[in-house]
Every structure is written in structure tokens, then in C-alpha cells.
Design an enzyme around this catalytic site. Structure first.
Site, PDB file in Angstrom:
ATOM      1  N   HIS A  55      -4.545   1.463   7.817  1.00 41.28           N
ATOM      2  CA  HIS A  55      -3.171   1.976   7.880  1.00 41.28           C
ATOM      3  C   HIS A  55      -3.009   3.162   6.912  1.00 41.28           C
ATOM      4  O   HIS A  55      -2.451   4.197   7.269  1.00 41.28           O
ATOM      5  CB  HIS A  55      -2.202   0.827   7.542  1.00 41.28           C
ATOM      6  CG  HIS A  55      -0.769   1.202   7.423  1.00 41.28           C
ATOM      7  ND1 HIS A  55       0.198   0.718   8.285  1.00 41.28           N
ATOM      8  CD2 HIS A  55      -0.101   1.994   6.545  1.00 41.28           C
ATOM      9  CE1 HIS A  55       1.379   1.199   7.933  1.00 41.28           C
ATOM     10  NE2 HIS A  55       1.226   1.977   6.872  1.00 41.28           N
ATOM     11  N   GLU A  56      -3.530   3.001   5.683  1.00 42.80           N
ATOM     12  CA  GLU A  56      -3.373   4.053   4.667  1.00 42.80           C
ATOM     13  C   GLU A  56      -4.244   5.272   4.986  1.00 42.80           C
ATOM     14  O   GLU A  56      -3.815   6.418   4.805  1.00 42.80           O
ATOM     15  CB  GLU A  56      -3.726   3.527   3.273  1.00 42.80           C
ATOM     16  CG  GLU A  56      -2.932   2.311   2.787  1.00 42.80           C
ATOM     17  CD  GLU A  56      -1.439   2.454   2.892  1.00 42.80           C
ATOM     18  OE1 GLU A  56      -0.936   3.591   2.962  1.00 42.80           O
ATOM     19  OE2 GLU A  56      -0.759   1.408   2.929  1.00 42.80           O
ATOM     20  N   GLN A  96       3.069   9.932   1.476  1.00 40.56           N
ATOM     21  CA  GLN A  96       4.371   9.277   1.619  1.00 40.56           C
ATOM     22  C   GLN A  96       5.349   9.678   0.507  1.00 40.56           C
ATOM     23  O   GLN A  96       6.547   9.438   0.624  1.00 40.56           O
ATOM     24  CB  GLN A  96       4.216   7.757   1.670  1.00 40.56           C
ATOM     25  CG  GLN A  96       3.501   7.282   2.929  1.00 40.56           C
ATOM     26  CD  GLN A  96       3.351   5.779   2.972  1.00 40.56           C
ATOM     27  OE1 GLN A  96       2.406   5.232   2.420  1.00 40.56           O
ATOM     28  NE2 GLN A  96       4.282   5.101   3.603  1.00 40.56           N
ATOM     29  N   CYS A 112       5.765  -0.214   7.629  1.00 38.57           N
ATOM     30  CA  CYS A 112       5.452   0.993   6.862  1.00 38.57           C
ATOM     31  C   CYS A 112       6.666   1.376   6.036  1.00 38.57           C
ATOM     32  O   CYS A 112       7.787   1.376   6.550  1.00 38.57           O
ATOM     33  CB  CYS A 112       5.083   2.138   7.807  1.00 38.57           C
ATOM     34  SG  CYS A 112       4.607   3.654   6.965  1.00 38.57           S
ATOM     35  N   LEU A 113       6.433   1.715   4.777  1.00 43.11           N
ATOM     36  CA  LEU A 113       7.551   2.091   3.897  1.00 43.11           C
ATOM     37  C   LEU A 113       8.229   3.370   4.390  1.00 43.11           C
ATOM     38  O   LEU A 113       9.378   3.623   4.028  1.00 43.11           O
ATOM     39  CB  LEU A 113       7.051   2.270   2.459  1.00 43.11           C
ATOM     40  CG  LEU A 113       6.569   0.980   1.771  1.00 43.11           C
ATOM     41  CD1 LEU A 113       5.963   1.296   0.409  1.00 43.11           C
ATOM     42  CD2 LEU A 113       7.715  -0.014   1.636  1.00 43.11           C
ATOM     43  N   GLY A 128       0.842  -1.194   0.000  1.00 42.95           N
ATOM     44  CA  GLY A 128       0.000   0.000   0.000  1.00 42.95           C
ATOM     45  C   GLY A 128       0.874   1.239   0.000  1.00 42.95           C
ATOM     46  O   GLY A 128       2.062   1.173   0.356  1.00 42.95           O
ATOM     47  N   HIS A 153      -2.615   7.457   7.344  1.00 38.31           N
ATOM     48  CA  HIS A 153      -1.622   8.345   6.725  1.00 38.31           C
ATOM     49  C   HIS A 153      -2.261   9.646   6.238  1.00 38.31           C
ATOM     50  O   HIS A 153      -1.668  10.720   6.354  1.00 38.31           O
ATOM     51  CB  HIS A 153      -0.969   7.666   5.511  1.00 38.31           C
ATOM     52  CG  HIS A 153       0.198   6.788   5.828  1.00 38.31           C
ATOM     53  ND1 HIS A 153       1.334   7.238   6.469  1.00 38.31           N
ATOM     54  CD2 HIS A 153       0.431   5.475   5.561  1.00 38.31           C
ATOM     55  CE1 HIS A 153       2.205   6.239   6.581  1.00 38.31           C
ATOM     56  NE2 HIS A 153       1.684   5.146   6.043  1.00 38.31           N
TER      57      HIS A 153
HETATM   58  O1  GNR Z   1       3.946  -2.510   2.622  1.00 37.11           O
HETATM   59  C1  GNR Z   1       3.265  -2.388   3.643  1.00 37.11           C
HETATM   60  N1  GNR Z   1       2.960  -3.490   4.375  1.00 37.11           N
HETATM   61  C2  GNR Z   1       2.038  -3.481   5.410  1.00 37.11           C
HETATM   62  C3  GNR Z   1       1.991  -4.597   6.242  1.00 37.11           C
HETATM   63  C4  GNR Z   1       1.072  -4.659   7.256  1.00 37.11           C
HETATM   64  C5  GNR Z   1       0.193  -3.619   7.470  1.00 37.11           C
HETATM   65  C6  GNR Z   1       0.230  -2.498   6.662  1.00 37.11           C
HETATM   66  C7  GNR Z   1       1.140  -2.434   5.624  1.00 37.11           C
HETATM   67  S1  GNR Z   1       1.166  -1.046   4.601  1.00 37.11           S
HETATM   68  C8  GNR Z   1       2.843  -1.047   4.092  1.00 37.11           C
HETATM   69  C9  GNR Z   1       3.093   0.029   3.052  1.00 37.11           C
HETATM   70  C10 GNR Z   1       2.879   1.388   3.681  1.00 37.11           C
HETATM   71  O2  GNR Z   1       3.658   1.910   4.427  1.00 37.11           O
HETATM   72  N2  GNR Z   1       1.756   1.990   3.417  1.00 37.11           N
HETATM   73  O3  GNR Z   1       1.481   3.178   3.971  1.00 37.11           O
HETATM   74 NI    NI Z   2       2.588   3.224   5.843  1.00 39.94          NI
END
Ligand code: GNR
Ligand code: NI
Length: 176
Positions: free
Chosen positions: A136-137, A51, A94-95, A46, A140
Site C-alpha cells: 500500500h505504501e 501524503q 487510507c489516511l 503506515g 503511494h
Molecule cells: O492506517 C492505515 N491502515 C491500513 C489498513 C489496511 C491496509 C493499509 C493501511 S495503510 C493506512 C495508512 C495509510 O494511508 N498509509 O498510506
Molecule cells: Ni494510504
């Protein structure tokens, strides 16, 4: 399409609240392509627009595993309409916080409304990894990171580590 640099903790840009997209036009569709290219390159499942430094309410997700056909999904102006009372725990990453993982508890299922790439209003009921990833997104888009859902002690440790890493590679005087 362009791979854009991913912004890392503790950059304050990640704390901005993103603004709604007013019109789903060719520019938005082109930007979605950049988000996918950046996410696939990372690689991640995601990516939210903030980001890569764009404070717009837009995110992309692809949960296809390696070797499976791509399954790109775009969510514009997403809103959580309702969520389950039941919670589930998932180990998140999270990236923007590379190589750090922690368990986060969130509602197990969510219903999300959003615009698609044609600007059409859609609604999806998500469970499992998609529910986790959407939350999660969407966090953000509101300047919230998954480390905000873990203990203060753990969060402070991660933030300190990333602050130090940013300091070590930045020129003198930059990064608090
Ligand atoms: O790549 C991602 N893996 C992930 C694993 C578990 C829960 C959420 C994520 S999202 C993350 C990519 C990211 O940072 N998206 O904002
Ligand atoms: Ni993230």
C-alpha cells in the site's frame, strides 16, 4: 517533531511519482520523526512521505496494537524484489481517503529491499498485514492509491464524494 497536514483525495499531489532519497542524513532522520508523529496522531499504521506533500521515496510503518509497545519501522527507497504467486485479500483504508474501506487483493508475501535510517541496505521478507501495508505504501511512492485496485464503479463513487467534500469546504473557484 511536527505533525504535518495529511493530503486528501483528490489532490493531484497524491499522483506524483516520488524521487529516491540520495543521502540518508540528519534531515532525513528528522523528517522520519515528523512522519511518525503525523501517523501516530492520525492515527494510522503506515504513512508515505507524499501524503504530507514530500515527493520522496520514504515511508514509515508501525503495526503495534493499542497498548503494545511502539514498533516503528522506516523504509527508504524501498523496492519489491519478489512477491508470492499466492494472493490474499485485506480490507484496506487510507489516511488520504478517510472513512472509506474496501477489500484489495495483493500478493500474500513480498520481499522488499530498502535503506534504513543509517543508510544501510536491508532486506525483509514480509507476510500478513506487513506485506499488505508495505505494498500500500510503496504504491503511494508511485502515485498509486488503493482505490486503483477496486472496481471502476466503486472508485468513481469515492472520487466523486471526495471531490464534492473538497469543493464544499474550498473557496469558490478552487478544486475541479
Ligand atoms: O492506517 C492505515 N491502515 C491500513 C489498513 C489496511 C491496509 C493499509 C493501511 S495503510 C493506512 C495508512 C495509510 O494511508 N498509509 O498510506
Ligand atoms: Ni494510504
Amino acid at each position: 517533531m511536527t505533525i504535518r497536514p495529511i493530503i486528501l483525495l483528490p489532490d493531484p499531489v497524491l499522483r506524483q511519482v516520488s524521487k529516491p532519497i540520495e543521502r540518508v542524513d540528519e534531515g532525513v532522520r528528522k523528517f522520519a520523526g515528523d512522519l511518525f508523529e503525523t501517523m501516530y496522531d492520525a492515527p494510522g499504521i503506515g504513512l508515505a512521505a507524499i501524503q504530507v506533500g514530500a515527493p520522496r521515496r520514504m515511508l514509515v510503518i508501525d503495526l503495534a496494537k493499542e497498548g503494545e509497545p511502539k514498533a516503528p519501522q522506516v523504509f527508504i527507497n524501498p523496492e519489491i524484489v519478489s512477491c508470492a504467486d499466492e494472493a490474499s485479500v485485506y480490507e484496506e483504508g487510507c489516511l488520504s481517503i478517510p472513512d472509506y474501506y474496501a477489500e484489495v487483493e495483493r500478493p500474500k508475501d513480498v520481499t522488499v529491499s530498502y535503506l534504513d535510517l543509517e543508510g544501510k541496505l536491508q532486506e525483509i521478507k514480509a507476510g500478513g498485514l506487513l506485506a499488505t501495508c508495505l505494498q500500500h505504501e510503496i504504491d503511494h511512492l508511485n502515485g498509486v492509491l488503493f482505490i486503483d485496485h477496486i472496481s471502476r464503479l466503486k472508485r468513481d463513487m469515492v472520487v466523486r464524494k471526495f471531490r464534492k467534500m473538497a469543493r464544499d469546504k474550498a473557496p469558490a473557484g478552487m478544486v475541479g
